[in-house]
Design a protein around this motif. Structure first.
Motif, PDB file in Angstrom:
ATOM      1  N   ASN A 125       0.685 105.649 -33.657  1.00  0.00           N
ATOM      2  CA  ASN A 125      -0.114 105.517 -35.082  1.00  0.00           C
ATOM      3  C   ASN A 125      -1.858 104.788 -34.930  1.00  0.00           C
ATOM      4  O   ASN A 125      -1.409 102.950 -33.913  1.00  0.00           O
ATOM      5  N   ARG A 127      -4.153 103.471 -35.690  1.00  0.00           N
ATOM      6  CA  ARG A 127      -4.900 102.111 -36.524  1.00  0.00           C
ATOM      7  C   ARG A 127      -3.818 100.840 -36.063  1.00  0.00           C
ATOM      8  O   ARG A 127      -4.979 100.009 -35.999  1.00  0.00           O
ATOM      9  N   ARG A 128      -3.035 100.478 -35.765  1.00  0.00           N
ATOM     10  CA  ARG A 128      -2.019  99.468 -34.836  1.00  0.00           C
ATOM     11  C   ARG A 128      -2.480 100.221 -33.642  1.00  0.00           C
ATOM     12  O   ARG A 128      -2.620  98.729 -33.082  1.00  0.00           O
ATOM     13  N   GLU A 130      -5.832 100.650 -32.939  1.00  0.00           N
ATOM     14  CA  GLU A 130      -6.666  99.721 -33.017  1.00  0.00           C
ATOM     15  C   GLU A 130      -6.427  98.195 -33.048  1.00  0.00           C
ATOM     16  O   GLU A 130      -7.528  97.488 -32.330  1.00  0.00           O
ATOM     17  N   ARG A 131      -5.924  97.457 -33.613  1.00  0.00           N
ATOM     18  CA  ARG A 131      -5.565  96.361 -33.938  1.00  0.00           C
ATOM     19  C   ARG A 131      -5.265  95.527 -31.544  1.00  0.00           C
ATOM     20  O   ARG A 131      -5.788  94.047 -31.644  1.00  0.00           O
ATOM     21  N   GLU A 305     -10.929 106.912 -41.937  1.00  0.00           N
ATOM     22  CA  GLU A 305      -9.803 106.170 -41.348  1.00  0.00           C
ATOM     23  C   GLU A 305     -10.229 105.349 -40.793  1.00  0.00           C
ATOM     24  O   GLU A 305      -9.702 103.867 -40.704  1.00  0.00           O
ATOM     25  N   ARG A 306     -11.329 105.357 -39.604  1.00  0.00           N
ATOM     26  CA  ARG A 306     -11.834 104.601 -38.530  1.00  0.00           C
ATOM     27  C   ARG A 306     -12.839 103.625 -39.485  1.00  0.00           C
ATOM     28  O   ARG A 306     -12.722 102.201 -38.652  1.00  0.00           O
ATOM     29  N   SER A 309     -10.583 100.967 -41.102  1.00  0.00           N
ATOM     30  CA  SER A 309     -10.074  99.898 -40.586  1.00  0.00           C
ATOM     31  C   SER A 309     -11.139  98.589 -39.861  1.00  0.00           C
ATOM     32  O   SER A 309     -10.986  97.738 -39.563  1.00  0.00           O
ATOM     33  N   TYR A 310     -12.132  98.862 -39.316  1.00  0.00           N
ATOM     34  CA  TYR A 310     -12.952  98.398 -38.999  1.00  0.00           C
ATOM     35  C   TYR A 310     -13.104  97.490 -39.801  1.00  0.00           C
ATOM     36  O   TYR A 310     -13.631  96.499 -39.373  1.00  0.00           O
TER      37      TYR A 310
END
Length: 359
Positions: A125, A127-128, A130-131, A305-306, A309-310
């Motif tokens: 994942n 997105r996860r 990135e967190r 999507e990036r 997410s940002y």
């Protein structure tokens, strides 16, 4: 005698303890009422002093795994030790405690590296990730992405290509639970005096990785479920000494990852570079003319999507620590930004609040 230098002890920490006339230890595990601490004489239990407890203002100020602490004794032969002070942290992985409150939780302190574990099966994942990267960069430690369960990956080349769009300037290591040699690349990050933490979702293979690095079955591992999700194994944070030198902290899988702080400049450096080319310095990357970020998305150079997410993480970091009324005020300020600017909107909100108090 314990080799405390292998546990991260430095001459500066020794000098601080001597100046305070206290004994020095490092927290290896943390429980509700006490801590397990390592000193030169061995492991001991220790409680927080009443004075310390009275002075604490936030949950994050309490001793956490990895903290160096000043004690009233070096062993617990005559009873539990007493923690008098937590020495300043040179790094700390912090997240918002699970639930709806605003309390911050120290996952681990005084780290050199953090292994962000992510499996190459259906748990992959971006997105996860990135967190996690934002949280680790913000901590002051250096992230290393450890990809696990390569034996379950259908197309490794595709996964690696996707990762290149997220993990800028971050080392990436691929491992397999079936191949011992698959963990040799991880070992090169170990060393005497180095402190490392494992973080990641439940079931991504942290316990398997830990067992490999320890050279023994310390943590029980559980078979993957039929829905391709892992089972939760670790239930509390603990620090362990590694045979190759240094120490490692295993952490429970994080079901929730509320950010207390995030270094978005490093995590989203590609968006920051593009934003410098926008026509307006305060571009929100929405419908503004001359937006270089939107142009990159339209040209297929940046996944939308990036950007989403940002923007989501930006809002999260902005609202951290605010109560419900303050969050509402910030949202109203954004709504009124086009007709007078955020400062004017906040001023209007403050004036309305004063008028309500008069009546």
């Amino acid at each position: 005698m314990i080799d405390m230098e292998n546990w991260g002890l430095t001459p500066q920490l020794v000098a601080e303890a001597e100046a305070a006339g206290a004994y020095l230890g490092r927290v290896v595990s943390q429980y509700r009422d006490c801590c397990r601490v390592v000193t030169r004489k061995g492991m001991m239990n220790a409680d927080v002093s009443g004075k310390f407890r009275f002075a604490v203002k936030r949950l994050s100020e309490y001793p956490a795994v990895g903290d160096f602490v000043l004690l009233d004794r070096s062993d617990d032969q005559s009873g539990n030790g007493v923690i008098q002070q937590v020495l300043p942290r040179r790094s700390a992985v912090i997240r918002k405690a699970a639930g709806t409150g605003q309390a911050e939780q120290v996952v681990a302190a005084n780290l050199d590296l953090v292994f962000i574990c992510m499996s190459l099966n259906d748990d992959f994942n971006l997105r996860r990730l990135e967190r996690y990267l934002g949280m680790v960069w913000d901590s002051g430690a250096t992230p290393v992405v450890v990809l696990t369960k390569a034996d379950l990956c259908v197309d490794l080349a595709e996964r690696m290509a996707q990762l290149e769009t997220v993990a800028f300037g971050v080392d990436v290591v691929v491992t397999s639970s079936f191949a011992e040699e698959g963990y040799q690349a991880v070992r090169r990050y170990l060393g005497r005096g180095r402190s490392i933490a494992l973080i990641g979702s439940s079931g991504v293979g942290k316990s398997t990785l830990l067992n490999r690095l320890l050279g023994r079955e310390f943590m029980a591992t559980q078979e993957i479920r039929q829905d391709d999700k892992g089972r939760h194994t670790t239930t509390n944070r603990q620090m362990l000494s590694l045979p190759d030198g240094g120490v490692i902290i295993d952490t429970p899988g994080m079901r929730e990852l509320g950010l207390e702080g995030a270094d978005l400049a490093k995590t989203f450096s590609d968006i920051d570079v593009l934003a410098k080319e926008c026509r307006f310095s305060d571009c929100g990357h929405g419908r503004e003319p001359g937006c270089a970020v939107r142009r990159a998305i339209e040209q297929g150079r940046l996944p939308e999507e990036r950007l989403l997410s940002y923007q989501k993480l930006q809002k999260e970091a902005k609202y951290q620590g605010l109560n419900a009324k303050q969050i509402e005020a910030e949202k109203l300020a954004v709504m009124f930004a086009d007709v007078g600017g955020m400062k004017n909107a906040r001023r209007l909100i403050q004036e309305q609040a004063k008028n309500r108090r008069r009546f």
